[in-house]
Design a protein around this motif. Sequence first.
Motif, PDB file in Angstrom:
ATOM      1  N   GLY A 187      10.009   1.488  -1.749  1.00 49.18           N
ATOM      2  CA  GLY A 187      10.111   0.858  -3.061  1.00 49.18           C
ATOM      3  C   GLY A 187      10.968  -0.394  -2.975  1.00 49.18           C
ATOM      4  N   TRP A 188      10.947  -1.189  -4.048  1.00 43.20           N
ATOM      5  CA  TRP A 188      11.664  -2.466  -4.017  1.00 43.20           C
ATOM      6  C   TRP A 188      13.157  -2.271  -3.798  1.00 43.20           C
ATOM      7  CZ3 TRP A 188       9.473  -6.778  -2.976  1.00 43.20           C
ATOM      8  CH2 TRP A 188       8.150  -7.049  -3.371  1.00 43.20           C
ATOM      9  N   ARG A 191       9.031  -3.328   2.487  1.00 36.85           N
ATOM     10  CA  ARG A 191       8.082  -3.141   1.377  1.00 36.85           C
ATOM     11  C   ARG A 191       6.664  -2.938   1.909  1.00 36.85           C
ATOM     12  NH1 ARG A 191       6.819  -0.898  -3.030  1.00 36.85           N
ATOM     13  NH2 ARG A 191       5.538  -2.090  -4.475  1.00 36.85           N
ATOM     14  N   ALA A 217      13.730  -1.235  -0.241  1.00 38.85           N
ATOM     15  CA  ALA A 217      13.392  -2.333   0.664  1.00 38.85           C
ATOM     16  C   ALA A 217      14.505  -3.376   0.699  1.00 38.85           C
ATOM     17  CB  ALA A 217      12.075  -2.980   0.234  1.00 38.85           C
ATOM     18  N   GLY A 273      10.892  -7.625   2.895  1.00 40.23           N
ATOM     19  CA  GLY A 273       9.437  -7.688   2.817  1.00 40.23           C
ATOM     20  C   GLY A 273       8.782  -6.760   3.822  1.00 40.23           C
TER      21      GLY A 273
END
Length: 418
Positions: free
Chosen positions: A345-346, A340, A349, A337
């Motif tokens: 990007g996810w 992010r 992250a 988190g």
Amino acid sequence: MGHVPHLLLQLAVILATARALAFVLARFGQPPVIGEMIAGIVLGPIVFGALAPDAHIWLFPRDKIAALDGLSQIGLVLFMFVVGAEIRAPSGARERIVAAGWVGILGVLLPMALGLAIAPALHSHFAPAGIGFWPFALFMAASMAITAFPVMARILKERAMTRTPIGQLALASAAIADALAWIMLALVVALISSHGGWTQFASTMVGLVAMAAIGFGLLRPLFARILARYAPDGRPAGATLSALMIGMCVMAAATEWLGLHPVFGAFLFGACLPRDDRLLETLIERIEHVAVVVLMPVFFALAGLNTTPDAFTGTGLPALALILGAAIVGKVLGSGGGARIAGLGWGEAFAVGSLMNARGLMELIVMKIGLDAGVIGFEIFTMLMVMAIVTTLMTTPMLTLFMGRRAPDAAIEGRETP
């Protein structure tokens, strides 16, 4: 058999088991420390003691492990000294420092919050007699927050990711997270050793602050001058290397005298040294290799001797599930988190979160400190050891899942780290 031959036989069995399991795990892309950690469990009462109890008692009798304990303590002190020298503050662009701050801080706060959340369910069943809720709960919180900086560094090196944006972000974040977690752990251990007496606790804290002031205010410039004069190439030898070892031992002894663990002093002294990559390479070559290859497997074996099969019976399995859930969710979501929020990007992250989830040897050191301080018993010790192995085992597969088998993706290769 005399004490010396028995000690040498113990060392031979420990090293052979550790190397064999490290070799097997390496075939599955796992760092050697995983095999060595599992070797500790194999040599303990859960496996070796269950399969061959008489042989186990003969090889590791309680009256013949004092020498092993001394070797393991020396190994811990040497290893944590090098870890302290290895820690680097985030450098570079302001955005990079901010990103490392988000990842490191959230990667500590969320696991600690979850550690506190599960503490009430664990305290009534597993806390040693006489240990109050808050010392136990704070220790559980600190144990959830640890990241294995050295293991992470080696995983990144093996995947050629050390110099990449994600690798540098993960290393900087781990440095921040571990600094916060170790400060928290020092506070918890000081609170436990003071037995609730605030005067003694304050004395310990004042002593620790004084040590840090002496370390950074006096020893850092002193050793910077010594190294500049007698080891300008960053390769201290002879008297200069001896001076480093003396400083390490004195600082380790001082924290023991304060009621903390010697590893705090060794880590603090390492952190006080000048940030010189050439010096770090020399310390790794001359000190860490001996500590990791010879002495740390002894520490793992002794850790394994403190495990108990009772951790897997009755309420043990639900408690283990709680610990694993809090540790994994806290680190992966907290660190991921933070990455992010910092703009990754996810996939990137969660790759950072996966790296931060590795605990390895650092968690075992924390566990041993808690066991020595009496704040946890053998059941929680065993559960935390399983947690350390599982979370470190997960790191490489999760990194592959989120990043692929390649070094980081070309899309982020040339991008400035957020």
